[in-house]
Design a protein around this motif. Structure first.
Motif, PDB file in Angstrom:
ATOM      1  N   PRO A   1       0.715  -1.214  -0.136  1.00  0.00           N
ATOM      2  CA  PRO A   1      -0.134   0.094  -0.074  1.00  0.00           C
ATOM      3  C   PRO A   1       0.877   1.164  -0.021  1.00  0.00           C
ATOM      4  N   VAL A   2       0.505   2.331  -0.651  1.00  0.00           N
ATOM      5  CA  VAL A   2       1.020   3.592  -0.637  1.00  0.00           C
ATOM      6  C   VAL A   2       0.271   4.537   0.227  1.00  0.00           C
ATOM      7  N   GLN A   3       0.556   4.834   1.522  1.00  0.00           N
ATOM      8  CA  GLN A   3      -0.027   5.573   2.379  1.00  0.00           C
ATOM      9  C   GLN A   3       0.312   6.738   2.577  1.00  0.00           C
ATOM     10  N   ILE A   4      -0.338   7.646   2.003  1.00  0.00           N
ATOM     11  CA  ILE A   4       0.056   9.068   1.933  1.00  0.00           C
ATOM     12  C   ILE A   4      -1.402   9.987   2.439  1.00  0.00           C
TER      13      ILE A   4
ATOM     14  N   VAL B   1       5.226   8.634  -7.537  1.00  0.00           N
ATOM     15  CA  VAL B   1       5.532   7.782  -6.306  1.00  0.00           C
ATOM     16  C   VAL B   1       6.305   6.803  -6.986  1.00  0.00           C
ATOM     17  N   HIS B   2       7.672   6.672  -6.292  1.00  0.00           N
ATOM     18  CA  HIS B   2       8.490   5.558  -6.909  1.00  0.00           C
ATOM     19  C   HIS B   2       8.866   4.400  -5.803  1.00  0.00           C
TER      20      HIS B   2
ATOM     21  N   PHE C   1      11.891  -3.000   1.024  1.00  0.00           N
ATOM     22  CA  PHE C   1      10.970  -2.114   0.268  1.00  0.00           C
ATOM     23  C   PHE C   1      10.906  -0.541   0.628  1.00  0.00           C
ATOM     24  N   SER C   2      11.008   0.450  -0.050  1.00  0.00           N
ATOM     25  CA  SER C   2      10.857   1.974   0.232  1.00  0.00           C
ATOM     26  C   SER C   2      10.306   2.644  -0.786  1.00  0.00           C
ATOM     27  N   ILE C   3       9.358   3.693  -0.351  1.00  0.00           N
ATOM     28  CA  ILE C   3       8.924   4.416  -1.414  1.00  0.00           C
ATOM     29  C   ILE C   3       9.356   6.010  -1.213  1.00  0.00           C
ATOM     30  N   VAL C   4       9.710   6.495  -2.474  1.00  0.00           N
ATOM     31  CA  VAL C   4       9.948   7.739  -2.711  1.00  0.00           C
ATOM     32  C   VAL C   4       9.040   8.556  -3.242  1.00  0.00           C
ATOM     33  N   ILE C   5       8.521   9.601  -2.708  1.00  0.00           N
ATOM     34  CA  ILE C   5       7.626  10.727  -3.007  1.00  0.00           C
ATOM     35  C   ILE C   5       8.311  11.562  -4.031  1.00  0.00           C
ATOM     36  N   VAL C   6       7.846  12.083  -5.087  1.00  0.00           N
ATOM     37  CA  VAL C   6       8.495  13.195  -5.823  1.00  0.00           C
ATOM     38  C   VAL C   6       7.541  14.028  -6.118  1.00  0.00           C
ATOM     39  N   ASP C   7       7.641  15.374  -5.394  1.00  0.00           N
ATOM     40  CA  ASP C   7       6.740  16.509  -5.371  1.00  0.00           C
ATOM     41  C   ASP C   7       6.673  17.148  -6.836  1.00  0.00           C
ATOM     42  N   ARG C   8       5.658  18.114  -7.010  1.00  0.00           N
ATOM     43  CA  ARG C   8       5.519  18.768  -8.131  1.00  0.00           C
ATOM     44  C   ARG C   8       6.613  19.442  -8.735  1.00  0.00           C
TER      45      ARG C   8
END
Length: 169
Positions: A37-40, A51-52, A88-95
Motif C-alpha cells: 500500500p502507498v499510504q499518503i 511515487v517511486h 521496500f522503500s517508497i520515494v515521493i516526488v513532489d510537483r
C-alpha cells in the motif's frame, strides 16, 4: 503546510535511522506476489507528481528502482522472482521534481517481506538411550526460517509434552 509537515516527518525519520533506529518487523509470506500500500495523507496527494517504488534483496543488496506511478497511486504489486528477503522503500516526488527522501540509501526500509513457500526440511534421528530417557537429534533446515512460527515439542518420561523455546535459524 501538509508538504512542510511531511518533509519534517521524513527528516525526523532520517535522523532516527542515523541514530540506529530499529528496522521494521519482517512479514513472512508463502507467495511471491506482494501488495504494497502507498499510504499518503490524502490532503498531501495534490502536491505529489509521482511515487517511486525501490526494492533490494536483503540487507546486503543494493536499492534498485522498480516502478513509478502517479501521485494518486494507492498500491504497488511486486512479484518476487525467487524466495528470500525483500526490502521496500517508497520515494515521493513532489510537483517541483524534488524526491522525498532525497537518498533512499540513507533511509531504513518502509517494510521488509520474506517470501518463503518451501516447507522446512526436518531430519530427526534417535541417538541413544540414557538414564534420563531417549536422546534425539532434530535438524531443521530452512533458509528463510520464521522464528515466531517455528516450534519444537517433545514428550518426557512423565508423558507431558513440552516445548523447546528459542528455536532459531
Amino acid at each position: 503546510e501538509p508538504r512542510r509537515r511531511h518533509g519534517r516527518r521524513l527528516r525526523a525519520m532520517s535522523a532516527l535511522a542515523q541514530e540506529g533506529r530499529s528496522l521494521p518487523s519482517k512479514t513472512y509470506l508463502n507467495k511471491g506476489t506482494i501488495q504494497l500500500p502507498v499510504q499518503i495523507d490524502e490532503r498531501a496527494r495534490a502536491q505529489i507528481e509521482e511515487v517511486h517504488l525501490y526494492v533490494k534483496e536483503g540487507p546486503q543488496g543494493a536499492w534498485s528502482f522498480e516502478e513509478k506511478a502517479p501521485g494518486s497511486q494507492t498500491l504497488f504489486t511486486f512479484r518476487a522472482h525467487q524466495e528470500g528477503e525483500y526490502w521496500f522503500s517508497i520515494v515521493i516526488v513532489d510537483r517541483s521534481g524534488k524526491p522525498i527522501p532525497p537518498d533512499v540509501n540513507k533511509e531504513p526500509p518502509g517494510i521488509i517481506v520474506v517470501v518463503d513457500s518451501t516447507p522446512p526440511r526436518v531430519d530427526a534421528q534417535m541417538l541413544a538411550n540414557v538414564p534420563e530417557g531417549q536422546l534425539v537429534r532434530c535438524d531443521i533446515r530452512d533458509p528463510n526460517l520464521n522464528p515466531s512460527r517455528t516450534c519444537f515439542y517433545y514428550q518426557t518420561r512423565d508423558l507431558v509434552w513440552r516445548s523447546r523455546d528459542n528455536v532459531s535459524g
